[in-house]
Design a protein around this motif. Structure first.
Motif, mmCIF file in Angstrom:
data_model
loop_
_atom_site.group_PDB
_atom_site.id
_atom_site.type_symbol
_atom_site.label_atom_id
_atom_site.label_comp_id
_atom_site.label_asym_id
_atom_site.label_seq_id
_atom_site.Cartn_x
_atom_site.Cartn_y
_atom_site.Cartn_z
ATOM 1 N N LEU A 98 -10.575 -3.749 -0.278
ATOM 2 C CA LEU A 98 -9.710 -4.216 0.816
ATOM 3 C C LEU A 98 -8.747 -3.132 1.287
ATOM 4 O O LEU A 98 -8.258 -3.187 2.409
ATOM 5 C CB LEU A 98 -8.963 -5.495 0.426
ATOM 6 C CG LEU A 98 -7.747 -5.449 -0.475
ATOM 7 C CD1 LEU A 98 -7.061 -6.800 -0.458
ATOM 8 C CD2 LEU A 98 -8.132 -5.108 -1.880
ATOM 9 N N PHE A 99 -8.505 -2.118 0.447
ATOM 10 C CA PHE A 99 -7.563 -1.066 0.832
ATOM 11 C C PHE A 99 -8.134 -0.118 1.894
ATOM 12 O O PHE A 99 -7.400 0.577 2.554
ATOM 13 C CB PHE A 99 -7.183 -0.214 -0.392
ATOM 14 C CG PHE A 99 -6.489 -1.010 -1.460
ATOM 15 C CD1 PHE A 99 -5.146 -1.330 -1.359
ATOM 16 C CD2 PHE A 99 -7.188 -1.457 -2.577
ATOM 17 C CE1 PHE A 99 -4.500 -2.070 -2.344
ATOM 18 C CE2 PHE A 99 -6.554 -2.198 -3.564
ATOM 19 C CZ PHE A 99 -5.212 -2.501 -3.446
ATOM 20 N N HIS A 106 -13.046 -6.298 5.627
ATOM 21 C CA HIS A 106 -11.766 -6.403 4.914
ATOM 22 C C HIS A 106 -11.473 -7.859 4.550
ATOM 23 O O HIS A 106 -11.103 -8.163 3.411
ATOM 24 C CB HIS A 106 -10.641 -5.816 5.783
ATOM 25 C CG HIS A 106 -9.276 -6.121 5.266
ATOM 26 N ND1 HIS A 106 -8.430 -7.016 5.870
ATOM 27 C CD2 HIS A 106 -8.607 -5.682 4.171
ATOM 28 C CE1 HIS A 106 -7.312 -7.101 5.187
ATOM 29 N NE2 HIS A 106 -7.386 -6.302 4.149
ATOM 30 N N ARG A 110 -10.636 -9.550 0.992
ATOM 31 C CA ARG A 110 -9.296 -10.150 0.894
ATOM 32 C C ARG A 110 -9.387 -11.604 0.433
ATOM 33 O O ARG A 110 -8.575 -12.048 -0.364
ATOM 34 C CB ARG A 110 -8.610 -10.026 2.256
ATOM 35 C CG ARG A 110 -7.240 -10.588 2.262
ATOM 36 C CD ARG A 110 -6.220 -9.645 2.786
ATOM 37 N NE ARG A 110 -4.936 -10.313 2.744
ATOM 38 C CZ ARG A 110 -3.779 -9.733 2.729
ATOM 39 N NH1 ARG A 110 -3.705 -8.430 2.744
ATOM 40 N NH2 ARG A 110 -2.667 -10.408 2.685
ATOM 41 N N PHE A 117 -3.039 -15.849 -5.464
ATOM 42 C CA PHE A 117 -1.710 -15.369 -5.078
ATOM 43 C C PHE A 117 -1.061 -16.214 -3.980
ATOM 44 O O PHE A 117 -0.126 -15.782 -3.330
ATOM 45 C CB PHE A 117 -1.791 -13.893 -4.654
ATOM 46 C CG PHE A 117 -2.224 -12.995 -5.779
ATOM 47 C CD1 PHE A 117 -1.364 -12.726 -6.834
ATOM 48 C CD2 PHE A 117 -3.491 -12.442 -5.812
ATOM 49 C CE1 PHE A 117 -1.754 -11.923 -7.897
ATOM 50 C CE2 PHE A 117 -3.898 -11.639 -6.864
ATOM 51 C CZ PHE A 117 -3.029 -11.378 -7.908
ATOM 52 N N ALA A 247 -1.206 -2.001 -7.854
ATOM 53 C CA ALA A 247 -0.255 -2.527 -6.860
ATOM 54 C C ALA A 247 0.673 -3.564 -7.473
ATOM 55 O O ALA A 247 1.788 -3.762 -7.005
ATOM 56 C CB ALA A 247 -1.017 -3.149 -5.694
ATOM 57 N N THR A 251 5.056 -1.524 -8.219
ATOM 58 C CA THR A 251 5.915 -1.880 -7.090
ATOM 59 C C THR A 251 7.061 -2.815 -7.494
ATOM 60 O O THR A 251 8.228 -2.498 -7.262
ATOM 61 C CB THR A 251 5.056 -2.601 -6.035
ATOM 62 O OG1 THR A 251 4.212 -3.513 -6.714
ATOM 63 C CG2 THR A 251 4.240 -1.639 -5.224
ATOM 64 N N GLN A 300 2.263 4.508 4.956
ATOM 65 C CA GLN A 300 0.946 3.881 4.913
ATOM 66 C C GLN A 300 0.089 4.616 5.935
ATOM 67 O O GLN A 300 0.519 4.835 7.065
ATOM 68 C CB GLN A 300 1.078 2.406 5.263
ATOM 69 C CG GLN A 300 1.824 1.653 4.183
ATOM 70 C CD GLN A 300 2.563 0.470 4.759
ATOM 71 O OE1 GLN A 300 3.759 0.495 4.965
ATOM 72 N NE2 GLN A 300 1.822 -0.575 5.053
ATOM 73 N N ARG A 302 -3.157 5.500 8.422
ATOM 74 C CA ARG A 302 -4.140 4.880 9.307
ATOM 75 C C ARG A 302 -4.697 5.943 10.259
ATOM 76 O O ARG A 302 -4.151 7.041 10.370
ATOM 77 C CB ARG A 302 -3.502 3.772 10.164
ATOM 78 C CG ARG A 302 -2.852 2.623 9.392
ATOM 79 C CD ARG A 302 -3.860 1.728 8.692
ATOM 80 N NE ARG A 302 -3.289 0.464 8.249
ATOM 81 C CZ ARG A 302 -2.730 0.276 7.054
ATOM 82 N NH1 ARG A 302 -2.647 1.255 6.182
ATOM 83 N NH2 ARG A 302 -2.271 -0.928 6.724
ATOM 84 N N PHE A 353 6.753 -5.541 2.909
ATOM 85 C CA PHE A 353 5.389 -5.820 2.450
ATOM 86 C C PHE A 353 4.358 -5.379 3.482
ATOM 87 O O PHE A 353 3.200 -5.792 3.421
ATOM 88 C CB PHE A 353 5.216 -7.318 2.176
ATOM 89 C CG PHE A 353 5.994 -7.820 0.975
ATOM 90 C CD1 PHE A 353 5.762 -7.295 -0.295
ATOM 91 C CD2 PHE A 353 6.948 -8.814 1.104
ATOM 92 C CE1 PHE A 353 6.459 -7.749 -1.407
ATOM 93 C CE2 PHE A 353 7.659 -9.284 -0.001
ATOM 94 C CZ PHE A 353 7.420 -8.746 -1.261
ATOM 95 N N HIS A 358 -3.310 -6.066 6.562
ATOM 96 C CA HIS A 358 -3.214 -5.517 5.204
ATOM 97 C C HIS A 358 -1.888 -5.839 4.529
ATOM 98 O O HIS A 358 -1.567 -5.277 3.479
ATOM 99 C CB HIS A 358 -3.449 -4.003 5.218
ATOM 100 C CG HIS A 358 -4.869 -3.651 5.540
ATOM 101 N ND1 HIS A 358 -5.843 -3.520 4.570
ATOM 102 C CD2 HIS A 358 -5.485 -3.462 6.729
ATOM 103 C CE1 HIS A 358 -6.997 -3.234 5.148
ATOM 104 N NE2 HIS A 358 -6.810 -3.190 6.468
ATOM 105 N N CYS A 360 0.892 -7.228 2.237
ATOM 106 C CA CYS A 360 0.750 -7.380 0.778
ATOM 107 C C CYS A 360 0.170 -8.731 0.326
ATOM 108 O O CYS A 360 0.702 -9.793 0.658
ATOM 109 C CB CYS A 360 2.113 -7.187 0.145
ATOM 110 S SG CYS A 360 2.067 -7.280 -1.632
#
Ligand code: HEM
Length: 411
Positions: A98-99, A106, A110, A117, A247, A251, A300, A302, A353, A358, A360
């Protein structure tokens, strides 16, 4: 070509990225980047390989671009601004996850992680998180002073929780923390990155194989089931598990230690949290700490996969993009007096987040951990204070998540 014919002025004007936070106010985003942001919400920066991606510093532009389908996280696209040479070297050996995927691909990865979660699932874990937190604080209170809060509380609580949820034996934490540290080290060499990746991948493959024989009620068992059904390969499963493991502890651990330091430096905010009986005030305090500290640093990454017009600029397909969320969280256009830690300001729309597809996966878990840990700490040790001068605290400028290496405290 003669040197006299090369115009180096344009090259010299582009600042190097990442930029360092300042010793004078170590909670603030890098001052040089904030200065850039005051001029324009998007600026070119130069990274380790000499390329010049865009640095996005504006809050509104961060949200618009992070949710734009023309912005991709696929590190194989030409122009992707890799984090360092180590990450570039190992990308071909990193299975998809997924990263590193966009769109439907994705979403498929995910979805495999969403269930454990969710707000409801995580809320049900409150008693366990409270118990683990209390046990660690009991140990701190019973032991000698001063104590390092990172080792005594900030690191073990999230590590135990993520181990429990994943079904990873907590007894192995020294092993996975060591390998995970390389993954988040800005200066990791290609050799170190490859060794760290291989070590963790093998660990997760062995664990998935174990869970295939003896499944439990945990995320790795769930991944193992998907491997058995052919939905993903074992390498993809291991990559997914590794990502969540890394992750999920580094964090939150940094947020706990750095957040505690920020509260100690702002005694009136510490008192506010200590004296409230209202869970909503505690919840908002955590949001404001997430905004104020913006711990995910070095951007991050991209790449644009189509031309994008924004804020008077044209981002061309194939140009790299770096999003520094600490800057968006301190954008004066979005926040009044952003440099002030104010636990009462509405802050839940912060970028701590991330934003967009994407954003968190573990944010509910992190929130609940932080609410319980901060609240319990300030209530049970109301006279908590730093045991060393503030200027002796060492900050993590070299890691993916900003924080402190040690936090010696007394009471
Ligand atoms: C205070 C603690 C945390 C912070 C500040 C944080 C921050 C972030 C940020 C900024 C992103 C977006 C990355 C991007 O867009 O490139 C992210 C993604 C992610 N986080 Fe967290 N995180 C925290 C805790 C956790 C926890 C406890 C977990 C464990 C489940 C977790 C798992 C993930 C995963 C799997 C992703 C990737 C999501 C995707 O690419 O779709 N995080 N996190």
């Amino acid at each position: 070509m003669s040197e006299a014919l090369i115009d180096t002025s344009a090259v010299a004007e582009i600042p190097e990225y990442p930029m360092l936070r300042s010793g004078a106010c170590p909670f603030a985003p890098p001052p040089e980047a904030m200065e850039l942001g005051k001029v324009k919400p998007l600026n070119r920066v130069r990274i380790w390989d000499g390329s010049t991606p865009w640095l996005v510093t504006g809050y509104a532009e961060f949200k618009a671009l992070m949710s734009d389908p023309k912005v991709s996280v696929d590190h194989h696209v030409e122009g992707f601004p890799d984090w360092n040479a180590g990450m570039r070297a190992i990308k071909d050996s990193r299975p998809k996850s997924l990263f590193t995927t966009d769109g439907e691909e994705h979403s498929r990865f995910r979805r495999m992680l969403t269930k454990p979660f969710t707000f409801k699932r995580v809320d049900a874990l409150r008693p366990v998180i409270q118990q683990i937190t209390d046990e660690h604080i009991d140990r701190i209170l019973a032991g000698p002073k001063p104590v390092d809060l990172v080792e005594g509380l900030a690191l073990p609580v999230p590590t135990m929780m993520i181990s429990e949820m994943l079904g990873v034996p907590y007894g192995d934490h020294e092993f996975f923390q060591k390998h995970a540290a390389v993954n988040v080290d800005r200066f990791a060499t290609p050799e170190q990155a490859a060794a760290g990746r291989a070590g963790l991948a093998k660990y997760l493959i062995d664990l998935i194989n174990l869970k295939l024989d003896e499944p439990g009620e945990d995320v790795v068992s769930d991944i193992a089931e998907r491997v058995r059904s052919g939905e993903i390969t074992i390498l993809e499963g291991a990559q997914l598990g590794t990502g969540v493991l890394i992750a999920g502890h580094e964090t939150s651990a940094n947020m706990i230690s750095l957040g505690t330091l920020a509260l100690l430096e702002n005694p009136e905010q510490f008192a506010l949290l200590r004296d409230t009986e209202d869970p909503k005030v505690v919840a908002n305090a955590v949001e404001e700490l997430l905004r104020y500290l913006g711990i995910i640093q070095n951007g991050q990454r991209r790449v644009a996969v189509g031309d994008i017009e924004i804020a008077g600029e044209t981002i061309r397909a194939g140009e790299g993009l770096i999003f520094d969320l600490s800057l968006g969280n301190w954008d004066e256009k979005a926040w009044e007096t952003p440099e002030k830690l104010d636990l009462t300001r509405p802050a839940s729309h912060h970028l701590g987040f991330g934003f967009g597809p994407h954003q968190c996966v573990g944010q509910q878990l992190a929130r609940v951990e932080l609410q319980i840990v901060f609240r319990t700490l300030v209530r049970r040790i109301p006279t908590l204070r730093l045991a060393i001068p503030f200027d002796k605290v060492e900050f993590k400028h070299d890691r993916l998540a900003y924080g402190v290496y040690e936090l010696p405290v007394t009471w």
